[in-house]
Scaffold this motif. Structure first.
Motif, PDB file in Angstrom:
ATOM      1  N   VAL A 143     -15.476  -3.187  69.857  1.00  0.00           N
ATOM      2  CA  VAL A 143     -14.936  -3.619  68.565  1.00  0.00           C
ATOM      3  C   VAL A 143     -15.970  -3.379  67.464  1.00  0.00           C
ATOM      4  O   VAL A 143     -15.641  -2.874  66.385  1.00  0.00           O
ATOM      5  N   CYS A 144     -17.225  -3.716  67.739  1.00  0.00           N
ATOM      6  CA  CYS A 144     -18.290  -3.527  66.744  1.00  0.00           C
ATOM      7  C   CYS A 144     -18.507  -2.052  66.445  1.00  0.00           C
ATOM      8  O   CYS A 144     -18.657  -1.660  65.283  1.00  0.00           O
ATOM      9  N   ILE A 145     -18.513  -1.229  67.471  1.00  0.00           N
ATOM     10  CA  ILE A 145     -18.723   0.209  67.270  1.00  0.00           C
ATOM     11  C   ILE A 145     -17.529   0.818  66.533  1.00  0.00           C
ATOM     12  O   ILE A 145     -17.705   1.657  65.642  1.00  0.00           O
ATOM     13  N   ALA A 146     -16.321   0.385  66.872  1.00  0.00           N
ATOM     14  CA  ALA A 146     -15.130   0.892  66.182  1.00  0.00           C
ATOM     15  C   ALA A 146     -15.134   0.480  64.713  1.00  0.00           C
ATOM     16  O   ALA A 146     -14.785   1.282  63.836  1.00  0.00           O
ATOM     17  N   ALA A 147     -15.546  -0.762  64.423  1.00  0.00           N
ATOM     18  CA  ALA A 147     -15.626  -1.226  63.032  1.00  0.00           C
ATOM     19  C   ALA A 147     -16.660  -0.421  62.259  1.00  0.00           C
ATOM     20  O   ALA A 147     -16.433  -0.053  61.095  1.00  0.00           O
ATOM     21  N   LEU A 148     -17.784  -0.119  62.884  1.00  0.00           N
ATOM     22  CA  LEU A 148     -18.806   0.691  62.236  1.00  0.00           C
ATOM     23  C   LEU A 148     -18.282   2.099  61.945  1.00  0.00           C
ATOM     24  O   LEU A 148     -18.441   2.618  60.835  1.00  0.00           O
ATOM     25  N   ALA A 149     -17.628   2.702  62.927  1.00  0.00           N
ATOM     26  CA  ALA A 149     -17.087   4.051  62.743  1.00  0.00           C
ATOM     27  C   ALA A 149     -16.017   4.064  61.650  1.00  0.00           C
ATOM     28  O   ALA A 149     -15.986   4.975  60.812  1.00  0.00           O
ATOM     29  N   LEU A 150     -15.151   3.074  61.638  1.00  0.00           N
ATOM     30  CA  LEU A 150     -14.118   2.980  60.612  1.00  0.00           C
ATOM     31  C   LEU A 150     -14.737   2.822  59.229  1.00  0.00           C
ATOM     32  O   LEU A 150     -14.324   3.485  58.273  1.00  0.00           O
ATOM     33  N   GLY A 151     -15.743   1.983  59.116  1.00  0.00           N
ATOM     34  CA  GLY A 151     -16.419   1.786  57.832  1.00  0.00           C
ATOM     35  C   GLY A 151     -17.096   3.043  57.333  1.00  0.00           C
ATOM     36  O   GLY A 151     -17.020   3.377  56.145  1.00  0.00           O
ATOM     37  N   LEU A 170     -27.167  -4.443  53.578  1.00  0.00           N
ATOM     38  CA  LEU A 170     -28.247  -4.962  54.428  1.00  0.00           C
ATOM     39  C   LEU A 170     -27.728  -6.024  55.397  1.00  0.00           C
ATOM     40  O   LEU A 170     -28.149  -6.069  56.555  1.00  0.00           O
ATOM     41  N   CYS A 171     -26.824  -6.882  54.928  1.00  0.00           N
ATOM     42  CA  CYS A 171     -26.225  -7.882  55.829  1.00  0.00           C
ATOM     43  C   CYS A 171     -25.433  -7.201  56.941  1.00  0.00           C
ATOM     44  O   CYS A 171     -25.439  -7.663  58.085  1.00  0.00           O
ATOM     45  N   THR A 172     -24.769  -6.115  56.612  1.00  0.00           N
ATOM     46  CA  THR A 172     -24.035  -5.365  57.630  1.00  0.00           C
ATOM     47  C   THR A 172     -24.986  -4.834  58.692  1.00  0.00           C
ATOM     48  O   THR A 172     -24.729  -4.963  59.894  1.00  0.00           O
ATOM     49  N   LEU A 173     -26.093  -4.243  58.254  1.00  0.00           N
ATOM     50  CA  LEU A 173     -27.086  -3.747  59.217  1.00  0.00           C
ATOM     51  C   LEU A 173     -27.666  -4.878  60.050  1.00  0.00           C
ATOM     52  O   LEU A 173     -27.886  -4.731  61.256  1.00  0.00           O
ATOM     53  N   LEU A 174     -27.916  -6.026  59.406  1.00  0.00           N
ATOM     54  CA  LEU A 174     -28.439  -7.179  60.133  1.00  0.00           C
ATOM     55  C   LEU A 174     -27.482  -7.618  61.227  1.00  0.00           C
ATOM     56  O   LEU A 174     -27.877  -7.815  62.380  1.00  0.00           O
ATOM     57  N   PHE A 175     -26.204  -7.747  60.892  1.00  0.00           N
ATOM     58  CA  PHE A 175     -25.262  -8.236  61.885  1.00  0.00           C
ATOM     59  C   PHE A 175     -24.900  -7.187  62.920  1.00  0.00           C
ATOM     60  O   PHE A 175     -24.576  -7.527  64.052  1.00  0.00           O
ATOM     61  N   LEU A 176     -24.968  -5.913  62.579  1.00  0.00           N
ATOM     62  CA  LEU A 176     -24.745  -4.883  63.593  1.00  0.00           C
ATOM     63  C   LEU A 176     -25.885  -4.844  64.600  1.00  0.00           C
ATOM     64  O   LEU A 176     -25.651  -4.741  65.803  1.00  0.00           O
ATOM     65  N   THR A 177     -27.129  -4.945  64.121  1.00  0.00           N
ATOM     66  CA  THR A 177     -28.245  -4.981  65.074  1.00  0.00           C
ATOM     67  C   THR A 177     -28.203  -6.263  65.896  1.00  0.00           C
ATOM     68  O   THR A 177     -28.518  -6.252  67.083  1.00  0.00           O
ATOM     69  N   GLY A 178     -27.782  -7.358  65.266  1.00  0.00           N
ATOM     70  CA  GLY A 178     -27.632  -8.607  66.016  1.00  0.00           C
ATOM     71  C   GLY A 178     -26.537  -8.522  67.058  1.00  0.00           C
ATOM     72  O   GLY A 178     -26.670  -9.052  68.164  1.00  0.00           O
ATOM     73  N   ALA A 179     -25.434  -7.843  66.722  1.00  0.00           N
ATOM     74  CA  ALA A 179     -24.339  -7.689  67.679  1.00  0.00           C
ATOM     75  C   ALA A 179     -24.755  -6.817  68.855  1.00  0.00           C
ATOM     76  O   ALA A 179     -24.428  -7.117  70.006  1.00  0.00           O
TER      77      ALA A 179
END
Length: 113
Positions: A4-12, A36-45
């Motif tokens: 889900v996280c990877i798909a959301a990143l690809a869609l964005g 920056l918050c997006t990068l923070l939460f993607l690395t956290g995910a």
């Protein structure tokens, strides 16, 4: 959950590349902090996913809350004539590096075993 996280990143990324999005100059600090918050939460995910602790509901709520809190802090700082933007960038960047270090430790530990 990681899918889900990877798909959301690809869609964005696809939406950002193919849609003509114009951000007014006055909103640039807010969009920078949200990125920056997006990068923070993607690395956290990714970190939580590797450690099998990812809860997608907490991830989504945390992302929305942190992005709004950071943008709201910058807005409030602007109204008070305080330059809060560098502090937000510094703190969020430190958290991103911590998440990257956790990912590295996990991957390095896996190679050693």
């Amino acid at each position: 959950m990681m899918i889900v996280c990877i798909a959301a990143l690809a869609l964005g990324v696809c939406l950002a590349l193919f849609l003509p999005i114009i951000i007014p100059a006055g909103l640039m600090p807010y969009s920078g902090i949200i990125i920056l918050c997006t990068l923070l939460f993607l690395t956290g995910a990714v970190s939580a996913g590797l450690m099998k602790k990812l809860n997608i509901k907490i991830f989504i709520f945390g992302y929305v809350f942190a992005a709004l809190a950071a943008a709201g802090g910058i807005y409030l700082g602007g109204k008070l004539d305080l330059d809060i933007y560098p502090v937000c960038v510094l703190l969020i960047s430190a958290a991103i590096f911590k998440n990257c270090a956790d990912i590295f430790r996990f991957c390095a530990g896996r190679r050693n075993n």
